[in-house]
Design a protein around this motif. Sequence first.
Motif: not given
Length: 292
Positions: A60-84
């Motif tokens: 599962a990929v976290d979705w509970q954040y918005g632009v102001r939370d500056e969390a998008i890079d963290r979730e994108v990096a998690r997907v990339h680490r898994g080869g996605g």
Amino acid sequence: MIRSEALCAAPGARSTEHNTCDTHGAWGPLAGDDLLVILGQEVTTPTGHWLALGVEAGQAVDWQYGVRDEAIDREVARVHRGGGICVAAHPHLPYPSGVFMYPFQGFDAVEVWNGQWSSDLPWNADNEAALAEWGRSLASDVHNGRFRPAIGNSDAHQEGQLALPHNVVPASGLSTEAILAGIRAGRSWIAESAGIELSLTASAGERGAGIGQRLTAREEPVTVRLDITGVPSGVVSFHTDRGTVHRESLPGDGSGAVRWQTTEAESMFVRVEVRHPGGSMAALTNPVTIRR
């Protein structure tokens, strides 16, 4: 929906449900030698949607954040680490959370063609806006060494929407790794239906390149050729870093070869759009890049 050119049009499906991985298990009995299922999630945040493709079953990929939370890079990096790979979804869809407010930086591709409305309206103003935004960014991206490919998605919310549109991806095999590699490299093109076939090449001397590839050109002319079937009386347009550079109509049977010449000094890349006579999109390609 994915069509793999190198495998006799073997199909693949991308399974992405909103903010859950609970549906991953439902695809197991359907996958087989003639159908590849790439698991994923449509990550629906309050300030934009994005697709995580090629995740592990149950991831599962976290979705509970918005632009102001500056969390998008963290979730994108998690997907990339898994080869996605990560795709910015329907950037201009006009409803709360539908407009993509994050920067495209860090994402592997941009969805320029979203077919969720209905089979009667496969192309609309929101897709036109997404295509224009992506097209404007190509020149600087190619100049800086890597462009962010365009893809299409059904985003099916009703019956009859699957594969409207779909992506055609040359791949070395029917595997998640091979298909995602083709998408990531921009080797794919987008089709309104399985009735459309096309090939885009650029050549200089004895050298040639196709969609998502780089042609090395010197001072000799570069010949760009599109071969297409399945768009009766369609209109073909060639686009470069100078904008729209050539238009030509197809015959009534929808089959034809369109040629245009340029040079490395004139064009950093060439991409193609094929539209129906009324202006709706039938097919579009990622670019062939031209470098010295």
